[in-house]
Write a protein that holds these residues in place. Structure first.
Motif, PDB file in Angstrom:
ATOM      1  N   ALA A 121       0.842  -1.188   0.000  1.00 54.57           N
ATOM      2  CA  ALA A 121       0.000   0.000   0.000  1.00 54.57           C
ATOM      3  C   ALA A 121       0.880   1.242   0.000  1.00 54.57           C
ATOM      4  O   ALA A 121       1.978   1.247   0.568  1.00 54.57           O
ATOM      5  CB  ALA A 121      -0.908  -0.004   1.229  1.00 54.57           C
ATOM      6  N   ALA A 122       0.410   2.298  -0.650  1.00 54.91           N
ATOM      7  CA  ALA A 122       1.179   3.538  -0.768  1.00 54.91           C
ATOM      8  C   ALA A 122       0.261   4.727  -0.519  1.00 54.91           C
ATOM      9  O   ALA A 122      -0.963   4.610  -0.619  1.00 54.91           O
ATOM     10  CB  ALA A 122       1.829   3.631  -2.149  1.00 54.91           C
ATOM     11  N   PRO A 123       0.840   5.894  -0.200  1.00 53.42           N
ATOM     12  CA  PRO A 123       0.014   7.094   0.000  1.00 53.42           C
ATOM     13  C   PRO A 123      -0.712   7.494  -1.276  1.00 53.42           C
ATOM     14  O   PRO A 123      -0.297   7.159  -2.383  1.00 53.42           O
ATOM     15  CB  PRO A 123       1.054   8.165   0.398  1.00 53.42           C
ATOM     16  CG  PRO A 123       2.258   7.405   0.839  1.00 53.42           C
ATOM     17  CD  PRO A 123       2.267   6.140   0.044  1.00 53.42           C
ATOM     18  N   LYS A 124      -1.789   8.253  -1.109  1.00 52.51           N
ATOM     19  CA  LYS A 124      -2.568   8.698  -2.260  1.00 52.51           C
ATOM     20  C   LYS A 124      -1.827   9.739  -3.087  1.00 52.51           C
ATOM     21  O   LYS A 124      -1.956   9.793  -4.302  1.00 52.51           O
ATOM     22  CB  LYS A 124      -3.909   9.280  -1.802  1.00 52.51           C
ATOM     23  CG  LYS A 124      -4.880   8.272  -1.226  1.00 52.51           C
ATOM     24  CD  LYS A 124      -6.184   8.954  -0.853  1.00 52.51           C
ATOM     25  CE  LYS A 124      -7.188   7.951  -0.284  1.00 52.51           C
ATOM     26  NZ  LYS A 124      -8.461   8.617   0.097  1.00 52.51           N
ATOM     27  N   THR A 125      -1.050  10.588  -2.411  1.00 53.41           N
ATOM     28  CA  THR A 125      -0.542  11.794  -3.075  1.00 53.41           C
ATOM     29  C   THR A 125       0.897  11.711  -3.548  1.00 53.41           C
ATOM     30  O   THR A 125       1.357  12.611  -4.247  1.00 53.41           O
ATOM     31  CB  THR A 125      -0.680  12.994  -2.130  1.00 53.41           C
ATOM     32  OG1 THR A 125      -0.003  12.698  -0.890  1.00 53.41           O
ATOM     33  CG2 THR A 125      -2.145  13.282  -1.832  1.00 53.41           C
ATOM     34  N   LEU A 126       1.638  10.676  -3.173  1.00 54.42           N
ATOM     35  CA  LEU A 126       3.016  10.581  -3.633  1.00 54.42           C
ATOM     36  C   LEU A 126       3.440   9.122  -3.728  1.00 54.42           C
ATOM     37  O   LEU A 126       2.830   8.250  -3.121  1.00 54.42           O
ATOM     38  CB  LEU A 126       3.967  11.340  -2.696  1.00 54.42           C
ATOM     39  CG  LEU A 126       4.248  10.750  -1.304  1.00 54.42           C
ATOM     40  CD1 LEU A 126       5.521  11.371  -0.745  1.00 54.42           C
ATOM     41  CD2 LEU A 126       3.105  11.043  -0.345  1.00 54.42           C
ATOM     42  N   GLY A 127       4.497   8.894  -4.490  1.00 53.59           N
ATOM     43  CA  GLY A 127       4.980   7.540  -4.674  1.00 53.59           C
ATOM     44  C   GLY A 127       5.762   7.038  -3.472  1.00 53.59           C
ATOM     45  O   GLY A 127       6.204   7.805  -2.613  1.00 53.59           O
ATOM     46  N   LEU A 128       5.940   5.710  -3.439  1.00 50.39           N
ATOM     47  CA  LEU A 128       6.638   5.077  -2.325  1.00 50.39           C
ATOM     48  C   LEU A 128       8.009   4.542  -2.729  1.00 50.39           C
ATOM     49  O   LEU A 128       8.917   4.439  -1.893  1.00 50.39           O
ATOM     50  CB  LEU A 128       5.764   3.934  -1.786  1.00 50.39           C
ATOM     51  CG  LEU A 128       6.259   3.152  -0.574  1.00 50.39           C
ATOM     52  CD1 LEU A 128       6.425   4.077   0.629  1.00 50.39           C
ATOM     53  CD2 LEU A 128       5.280   2.032  -0.244  1.00 50.39           C
ATOM     54  N   TRP A 129       8.188   4.226  -4.008  1.00 49.01           N
ATOM     55  CA  TRP A 129       9.401   3.533  -4.440  1.00 49.01           C
ATOM     56  C   TRP A 129      10.660   4.355  -4.196  1.00 49.01           C
ATOM     57  O   TRP A 129      11.688   3.821  -3.796  1.00 49.01           O
ATOM     58  CB  TRP A 129       9.290   3.123  -5.900  1.00 49.01           C
ATOM     59  CG  TRP A 129      10.549   2.550  -6.486  1.00 49.01           C
ATOM     60  CD1 TRP A 129      11.194   2.954  -7.609  1.00 49.01           C
ATOM     61  CD2 TRP A 129      11.317   1.447  -5.975  1.00 49.01           C
ATOM     62  NE1 TRP A 129      12.313   2.192  -7.830  1.00 49.01           N
ATOM     63  CE2 TRP A 129      12.418   1.250  -6.841  1.00 49.01           C
ATOM     64  CE3 TRP A 129      11.185   0.610  -4.876  1.00 49.01           C
ATOM     65  CZ2 TRP A 129      13.380   0.265  -6.649  1.00 49.01           C
ATOM     66  CZ3 TRP A 129      12.146  -0.381  -4.662  1.00 49.01           C
ATOM     67  CH2 TRP A 129      13.217  -0.542  -5.536  1.00 49.01           C
ATOM     68  N   ASP A 130      10.611   5.669  -4.412  1.00 47.83           N
ATOM     69  CA  ASP A 130      11.789   6.502  -4.164  1.00 47.83           C
ATOM     70  C   ASP A 130      12.227   6.415  -2.704  1.00 47.83           C
ATOM     71  O   ASP A 130      13.419   6.342  -2.403  1.00 47.83           O
ATOM     72  CB  ASP A 130      11.506   7.963  -4.528  1.00 47.83           C
ATOM     73  CG  ASP A 130      11.485   8.200  -6.030  1.00 47.83           C
ATOM     74  OD1 ASP A 130      11.943   7.309  -6.775  1.00 47.83           O
ATOM     75  OD2 ASP A 130      11.004   9.258  -6.459  1.00 47.83           O
ATOM     76  N   MET A 131      11.266   6.417  -1.784  1.00 48.69           N
ATOM     77  CA  MET A 131      11.590   6.330  -0.357  1.00 48.69           C
ATOM     78  C   MET A 131      12.141   4.960   0.013  1.00 48.69           C
ATOM     79  O   MET A 131      13.109   4.846   0.765  1.00 48.69           O
ATOM     80  CB  MET A 131      10.352   6.651   0.478  1.00 48.69           C
ATOM     81  CG  MET A 131       9.895   8.097   0.385  1.00 48.69           C
ATOM     82  SD  MET A 131       8.501   8.462   1.482  1.00 48.69           S
ATOM     83  CE  MET A 131       7.154   7.678   0.579  1.00 48.69           C
ATOM     84  N   VAL A 132      11.521   3.916  -0.525  1.00 40.28           N
ATOM     85  CA  VAL A 132      11.993   2.561  -0.238  1.00 40.28           C
ATOM     86  C   VAL A 132      13.407   2.361  -0.771  1.00 40.28           C
ATOM     87  O   VAL A 132      14.273   1.784  -0.102  1.00 40.28           O
ATOM     88  CB  VAL A 132      11.021   1.527  -0.854  1.00 40.28           C
ATOM     89  CG1 VAL A 132      11.618   0.124  -0.795  1.00 40.28           C
ATOM     90  CG2 VAL A 132       9.682   1.567  -0.131  1.00 40.28           C
ATOM     91  N   ARG A 133      13.649   2.857  -1.986  1.00 42.52           N
ATOM     92  CA  ARG A 133      14.984   2.733  -2.586  1.00 42.52           C
ATOM     93  C   ARG A 133      16.027   3.475  -1.749  1.00 42.52           C
ATOM     94  O   ARG A 133      17.133   2.976  -1.519  1.00 42.52           O
ATOM     95  CB  ARG A 133      14.943   3.276  -4.016  1.00 42.52           C
ATOM     96  CG  ARG A 133      16.145   2.880  -4.861  1.00 42.52           C
ATOM     97  CD  ARG A 133      15.919   3.203  -6.321  1.00 42.52           C
ATOM     98  NE  ARG A 133      15.862   4.620  -6.597  1.00 42.52           N
ATOM     99  CZ  ARG A 133      14.748   5.283  -6.916  1.00 42.52           C
ATOM    100  NH1 ARG A 133      13.592   4.654  -6.997  1.00 42.52           N
ATOM    101  NH2 ARG A 133      14.788   6.585  -7.155  1.00 42.52           N
ATOM    102  N   SER A 134      15.668   4.667  -1.280  1.00 42.49           N
ATOM    103  CA  SER A 134      16.584   5.442  -0.437  1.00 42.49           C
ATOM    104  C   SER A 134      16.877   4.720   0.868  1.00 42.49           C
ATOM    105  O   SER A 134      18.026   4.679   1.322  1.00 42.49           O
ATOM    106  CB  SER A 134      15.984   6.824  -0.158  1.00 42.49           C
ATOM    107  OG  SER A 134      16.810   7.568   0.701  1.00 42.49           O
ATOM    108  N   ASP A 135      15.865   4.114   1.478  1.00 44.73           N
ATOM    109  CA  ASP A 135      16.053   3.379   2.731  1.00 44.73           C
ATOM    110  C   ASP A 135      16.978   2.181   2.532  1.00 44.73           C
ATOM    111  O   ASP A 135      17.834   1.888   3.379  1.00 44.73           O
ATOM    112  CB  ASP A 135      14.711   2.906   3.282  1.00 44.73           C
ATOM    113  CG  ASP A 135      13.848   4.055   3.797  1.00 44.73           C
ATOM    114  OD1 ASP A 135      14.402   5.157   3.995  1.00 44.73           O
ATOM    115  OD2 ASP A 135      12.638   3.844   3.991  1.00 44.73           O
TER     116      ASP A 135
END
Length: 277
Positions: A121-135
């Motif tokens: 699941a991801a937020p409505k207003t922004l992507g999640l993949w960039d954050m996951v990749r950074s983590d």
């Protein structure tokens, strides 16, 4: 059936309307193209980012079940959060909780390579993949960001029983979901098997559902249901009978990806990678 014989697309209402329209004169097309080419290159950064980022959009997946031009997935395998295309030569492994049997993920094996798939699941207003990749980059000093088929991807060496294997993390953001894939084997480095698994990833259809889930929660999955089983259940339901008990209801989430798991499979090949920390 050909190697990728499942790529039929549903025709949208707009396509039917356009079929009756007259072709626009070439002069007008060229005039409009020139006007577009003259726009300020430093304008609308958001649209530029969307165009140069992960290639999900018109005519290209991974798909959402509600996309207007989603592929025809009636012949796909239903595992709840995902509809998986059939491909000659693949084998499917199911990752499930040891105690309850709840499905947490699936792995496609093709040749000597594999592609593990999980939808979050991801937020409505922004992507999640960039954050996951950074983590992942911060948590794994050996990780290296590379440009791949779907934009930014990660190459990460993983040690298993004293041997080092290369894995490739790919991800794409959709409407309120993120689909993540982990390639291992020869496909992590390139070649024909990588191309095949890229194309497979691209044809997956995601069903986010409507249940409330926090960002990064795994979208619930269930045991595989074949197209024939779905068709039989639909026919029985249409005749006024009760829904086929063999068709599992979509479970409620979220699932915890850190649970002890078992792999239900007939395969006898190398190690799979579920989570890298």
């Amino acid at each position: 059936m050909g190697l990728f014989g499942f790529g039929r697309k549903r025709k949208g209402a707009g396509d039917e309307a356009r079929m009756g329209e007259e072709t626009e004169p070439t002069e007008k097309v060229e005039e409009r193209a020139n006007e577009t080419a003259g726009q300020d290159e430093d304008g609308d950064r958001e649209n530029q980012s969307a165009a140069s980022g992960p290639e999900r959009g018109v005519g290209r997946g991974p798909w959402d079940v509600n996309d207007e031009d989603v592929v025809d997935y009636d012949d796909y395998l239903d595992v709840g959060a995902l509809y998986l295309p059939f491909l000659q030569g693949i084998q499917l492994r199911i990752k499930a909780k040891s105690q309850s049997g709840e499905v947490l993920g699936v792995t496609i094996t093709y040749g000597q390579s594999s592609l593990e798939l999980e939808a979050f699941a991801a937020p409505k207003t922004l992507g999640l993949w960039d954050m996951v990749r950074s983590d992942l980059l911060k948590a794994n000093p050996k990780a290296r960001e590379v440009e791949g088929r779907f934009g930014g991807e990660l190459e990460l060496p993983v040690s298993v029983k004293g041997k080092e294997f290369l894995t490739r993390f790919i991800g794409v953001d959709g409407p309120r979901w993120m689909l993540r894939g982990i390639m291992s084997g020869p496909a992590a480095e390139g070649g024909e098997e990588q191309e095949t698994l890229y194309r497979y990833f691209q044809d997956v259809v995601v069903d986010r559902g409507e249940e409330p889930l926090a960002p990064r929660d795994l979208i619930p999955m269930h045991a595989p249901v074949s197209p024939a089983e779905r068709a039989a259940a639909a026919a029985e339901e249409g005749e006024g009978g009760e829904k086929d008990s063999k068709i599992p209801e979509k479970p409620t989430g979220p699932f915890d990806s850190d649970q002890q798991t078992e792999v239900k499979t007939t395969l006898s090949r190398g190690p799979m990678f579920s989570e890298v920390r």
